[in-house]
Design an enzyme around this catalytic site. Sequence first.
Site, PDB file in Angstrom:
ATOM      1  N   ASN A  48      -9.927  14.374  12.664  1.00  0.00           N
ATOM      2  CA  ASN A  48     -10.491  13.836  11.229  1.00  0.00           C
ATOM      3  C   ASN A  48     -12.253  14.034  11.674  1.00  0.00           C
ATOM      4  O   ASN A  48     -12.179  13.893  10.431  1.00  0.00           O
ATOM      5  CB  ASN A  48     -10.250  12.635  11.794  1.00  0.00           C
TER       6      ASN A  48
ATOM      7  N   LYS B  22      -1.571   8.865  19.458  1.00  0.00           N
ATOM      8  CA  LYS B  22      -1.534   9.353  18.640  1.00  0.00           C
ATOM      9  C   LYS B  22      -3.045   8.803  17.580  1.00  0.00           C
ATOM     10  O   LYS B  22      -3.997  10.177  17.560  1.00  0.00           O
ATOM     11  CB  LYS B  22      -0.866   8.093  17.886  1.00  0.00           C
TER      12      LYS B  22
ATOM     13  N   GLY C 225       1.077   4.348  -0.991  1.00  0.00           N
ATOM     14  CA  GLY C 225       0.728   5.642  -0.895  1.00  0.00           C
ATOM     15  C   GLY C 225       2.028   7.301  -0.074  1.00  0.00           C
ATOM     16  O   GLY C 225       2.815   6.430  -0.476  1.00  0.00           O
TER      17      GLY C 225
ATOM     18  N   ILE D 224       2.426   7.838   3.073  1.00  0.00           N
ATOM     19  CA  ILE D 224       3.550   7.144   3.822  1.00  0.00           C
ATOM     20  C   ILE D 224       4.469   5.699   3.264  1.00  0.00           C
ATOM     21  O   ILE D 224       5.117   6.067   3.738  1.00  0.00           O
ATOM     22  CB  ILE D 224       2.764   7.258   5.818  1.00  0.00           C
ATOM     23  N   GLY D 225       4.277   4.701   2.683  1.00  0.00           N
ATOM     24  CA  GLY D 225       4.421   4.177   2.809  1.00  0.00           C
ATOM     25  C   GLY D 225       5.355   4.060   1.221  1.00  0.00           C
ATOM     26  O   GLY D 225       6.386   3.919   1.375  1.00  0.00           O
TER      27      GLY D 225
ATOM     28  N   ASN E 185      -6.202  11.741  17.010  1.00  0.00           N
ATOM     29  CA  ASN E 185      -7.257  10.909  14.980  1.00  0.00           C
ATOM     30  C   ASN E 185      -9.123  11.387  15.107  1.00  0.00           C
ATOM     31  O   ASN E 185      -9.032  11.581  14.088  1.00  0.00           O
ATOM     32  CB  ASN E 185      -6.769  10.598  14.399  1.00  0.00           C
TER      33      ASN E 185
ATOM     34  N   GLY F 163       0.559  -1.270   0.335  1.00  0.00           N
ATOM     35  CA  GLY F 163      -0.046  -0.163  -0.312  1.00  0.00           C
ATOM     36  C   GLY F 163       1.079   1.544  -0.469  1.00  0.00           C
ATOM     37  O   GLY F 163       0.700   1.965   0.803  1.00  0.00           O
TER      38      GLY F 163
END
Length: 325
Positions: free
Chosen positions: A213, A205, A9, A11-12, A209, A7
């Site tokens: 979010n 974290k 995207g 961050i990856g 969020n 994956g």
Amino acid sequence: MKICIYGAGAIGGLMAAKLAAKGETEVTVIARGPHLAAMQANGLKLISEGEESITRPRCVATAEEAGPQDYVLITLKAHSLPGVAQQMQPLLGPETTIVSAVNGIPWWYFYKLAGPYEDRRVASVDPDGALWEALHPSRVLGCIIYPAADVPEPGVINHTYGDRFSLGEPDGSRSERASRLSAALVSAGFKAPVRPKIRDEIWVKLWGNLAFNPLSALTGATLDVITGEGELRAVCRAMMLEAQAVAEALGVRFAIDVDKRIAGGAEVGAHKTSMLQDLERGRPMEIDALLGVIVELAGLVDRPAPTCRTVLALLRTRARLAGCY
């Protein structure tokens, strides 16, 4: 060392680019569509701190093409994981470590967590237990993502904030597999501490969020507005205090107070949260992993969470109307 980013995207892609640039690991990324095509044709472009670089990690579409790995870093959105868990099996050799870099409460949360809920499945993120079976928690190394990044166009990663990925074993041990991955990430230019209480950090974290979010998706506001505008900040704070009571009932201890955590979000500035970005692009949002799970766990430990329940109802309706749920 073979590392696969499943994956790749924002961050990856950031992790892949920096690991590949160092050249000490064999990096494979699994992606799809125009993003995969662009990386295969032109390499992976990283924009970070005003500088641009291009690396060429191995880019493939399937786990079969990648083959067995030493580490599989999962950087998918949480709601995508159940649909691909079986597809990941060709990556898993006898000693493969799965690095769970997924936002929110993970499917393995209660694995080796001493107490009345040990080995309990989390229905919000693993409703039928399929993740527990396909990606067994014994393989898992926890990972907390702190950087902010986005994909402005296929094959390009724009890194805007942060360089830390905290690691931790579910049982709190400092394992050889954690130490080896930490060393590889540090060599690539990241901070990668190994934490004995990774769940505490998961919650810190998630603490932001679960409020930032959803409120950004409901209002369209960026982080600076959500944390700085009085009425929105008050809603954030109420949600976070409700979640803190749930977490503490599960044995979590918060190293900072709620206002410091909100201030940490404010430091990111005029950033669109990932949930708002997904909504604007018509993509499914991480509703259950970030907020639905809070309501589930509140019921488990018998704690009220009225603000979280209200915002969850509004968010689910917003997502359904936008075709994102």
